[in-house]
Design a protein around this motif. Sequence first.
Motif, PDB file in Angstrom:
ATOM      1  N   GLY A  58       0.786  -1.224   0.000  1.00  0.00           N
ATOM      2  CA  GLY A  58       0.000   0.000   0.000  1.00  0.00           C
ATOM      3  C   GLY A  58       0.819   1.276   0.000  1.00  0.00           C
ATOM      4  N   SER A  59       2.009   1.240  -0.573  1.00  0.00           N
ATOM      5  CA  SER A  59       2.895   2.402  -0.563  1.00  0.00           C
ATOM      6  C   SER A  59       2.496   3.477  -1.564  1.00  0.00           C
ATOM      7  CB  SER A  59       4.335   1.963  -0.848  1.00  0.00           C
ATOM      8  OG  SER A  59       4.804   1.110   0.177  1.00  0.00           O
ATOM      9  N   LEU A  60       1.585   3.149  -2.452  1.00  0.00           N
ATOM     10  CA  LEU A  60       1.201   4.073  -3.514  1.00  0.00           C
ATOM     11  C   LEU A  60      -0.297   3.949  -3.782  1.00  0.00           C
ATOM     12  CD1 LEU A  60       2.394   5.999  -5.785  1.00  0.00           C
ATOM     13  CD2 LEU A  60       2.442   3.962  -7.236  1.00  0.00           C
ATOM     14  N   SER A  61      -0.952   5.070  -3.992  1.00  0.00           N
ATOM     15  CA  SER A  61      -2.388   5.037  -4.297  1.00  0.00           C
ATOM     16  C   SER A  61      -2.605   4.957  -5.808  1.00  0.00           C
ATOM     17  CB  SER A  61      -3.080   6.280  -3.749  1.00  0.00           C
ATOM     18  OG  SER A  61      -2.662   7.432  -4.457  1.00  0.00           O
ATOM     19  N   ILE A  62      -3.761   4.485  -6.215  1.00  0.00           N
ATOM     20  CA  ILE A  62      -4.104   4.444  -7.641  1.00  0.00           C
ATOM     21  C   ILE A  62      -4.135   5.867  -8.191  1.00  0.00           C
ATOM     22  CG2 ILE A  62      -5.924   3.910  -9.315  1.00  0.00           C
ATOM     23  CD1 ILE A  62      -6.662   1.490  -7.644  1.00  0.00           C
ATOM     24  N   SER A  63      -4.655   6.796  -7.396  1.00  0.00           N
ATOM     25  CA  SER A  63      -4.750   8.193  -7.820  1.00  0.00           C
ATOM     26  C   SER A  63      -3.375   8.765  -8.131  1.00  0.00           C
ATOM     27  CB  SER A  63      -5.424   9.016  -6.722  1.00  0.00           C
ATOM     28  OG  SER A  63      -5.388  10.384  -7.040  1.00  0.00           O
ATOM     29  N   ARG A  64      -2.416   8.571  -7.240  1.00  0.00           N
ATOM     30  CA  ARG A  64      -1.077   9.122  -7.449  1.00  0.00           C
ATOM     31  C   ARG A  64      -0.395   8.472  -8.651  1.00  0.00           C
ATOM     32  NH1 ARG A  64       4.164   8.533  -3.482  1.00  0.00           N
ATOM     33  NH2 ARG A  64       5.644   9.493  -4.915  1.00  0.00           N
ATOM     34  N   ALA A  65      -0.660   7.194  -8.865  1.00  0.00           N
ATOM     35  CA  ALA A  65      -0.010   6.475  -9.971  1.00  0.00           C
ATOM     36  C   ALA A  65      -0.598   6.855 -11.327  1.00  0.00           C
ATOM     37  CB  ALA A  65      -0.150   4.972  -9.758  1.00  0.00           C
ATOM     38  N   SER A  66      -1.799   7.436 -11.334  1.00  0.00           N
ATOM     39  CA  SER A  66      -2.468   7.633 -12.626  1.00  0.00           C
ATOM     40  C   SER A  66      -2.949   9.054 -12.928  1.00  0.00           C
ATOM     41  CB  SER A  66      -3.678   6.692 -12.695  1.00  0.00           C
ATOM     42  OG  SER A  66      -4.567   6.931 -11.618  1.00  0.00           O
ATOM     43  N   ARG A  67      -2.879   9.976 -11.942  1.00  0.00           N
ATOM     44  CA  ARG A  67      -3.491  11.288 -12.173  1.00  0.00           C
ATOM     45  C   ARG A  67      -2.569  12.320 -12.818  1.00  0.00           C
ATOM     46  NH1 ARG A  67      -2.669  11.848  -6.361  1.00  0.00           N
ATOM     47  NH2 ARG A  67      -1.430  13.713  -5.854  1.00  0.00           N
ATOM     48  N   THR A  68      -1.259  12.054 -12.852  1.00  0.00           N
ATOM     49  CA  THR A  68      -0.333  13.039 -13.410  1.00  0.00           C
ATOM     50  C   THR A  68       0.119  12.647 -14.816  1.00  0.00           C
ATOM     51  OG1 THR A  68       1.549  11.923 -12.350  1.00  0.00           O
ATOM     52  CG2 THR A  68       0.507  13.709 -11.127  1.00  0.00           C
ATOM     53  N   TYR A  69       0.802  13.600 -15.472  1.00  0.00           N
ATOM     54  CA  TYR A  69       1.332  13.353 -16.815  1.00  0.00           C
ATOM     55  C   TYR A  69       2.562  12.445 -16.734  1.00  0.00           C
ATOM     56  CZ  TYR A  69       3.148  14.384 -21.482  1.00  0.00           C
ATOM     57  OH  TYR A  69       3.597  14.273 -22.768  1.00  0.00           O
ATOM     58  N   PRO A  70       2.714  11.468 -17.635  1.00  0.00           N
ATOM     59  CA  PRO A  70       1.843  11.140 -18.768  1.00  0.00           C
ATOM     60  C   PRO A  70       0.823  10.034 -18.470  1.00  0.00           C
ATOM     61  CG  PRO A  70       3.869   9.924 -18.976  1.00  0.00           C
ATOM     62  CD  PRO A  70       3.977  10.712 -17.682  1.00  0.00           C
TER      63      PRO A  70
END
Length: 240
Positions: free
Chosen positions: A63-75
């Motif tokens: 759980g070190s990373l959220s789906i949002s953080r992995a996918s909301r920024t470019y690219p």
Amino acid sequence: IILIIIMSEITQIRRLSLWIFIIPFCAVNLCLLISQNYLLLDNTIFSVDMIGRSNFTIPYIDGSLSISRASRTYPQFLIFKPAMFITAILLVLYWKKNNSLINNFNNMKIEKNYFMIFGILSAFFLIIHSLLLGIETDIKIFKFLRRVVLLSFIIFEIVAQTLLVICLYKIRGKILNLFNAKVLKFKIFLVGLLISVALLSIPVLINSGNVHLKHGLEWNYFVGVILFYLLTNRFWKRKS
């Protein structure tokens, strides 16, 4: 003629359900790979935003990373947002086809089953969530709205899946030669598990801490939700 229509609808539902599983699963995990291998894209037009960068992690476990953080920024959002839009369109088609199929089994020409209504609403909230994702703002009401939209998608999706499973269970006597009974049991178990996990997770979610646990739940719950569609693909038999 009715049998031909039913078999055609089953074939379409099987195809739709497979893509509804494949597209979001591949999109989210591809975004994860990009966030972990950002160095490969440095000095290119696809250089990864600092927020979207991450060291190696298996978020399903740690759980070190959220789906949002992995996918909301470019690219990453170039992959995530179109994938969610396509998935939403496929969801609308999926629920409409299931509505038509159930009506054919019950000899009803026009009937809007509740699972279709909730299913289409879940697709609508998925589109809204994808549009809002990545918009950075300090406005509290906007952040609250974004959480409400995501929560609405999850609730409507689970309700739709539950109602469809109940519907299929009720008419199981009419479709004995068309479906796999073992997969129906798996679908019932999965829906029950998703509901149970959602209810048991409420104390964790409303607490400000437990960030890693929340992220782990997010990734695994995401897989659980789309696994329903993979099971749908295996639920209906290819031939009668």
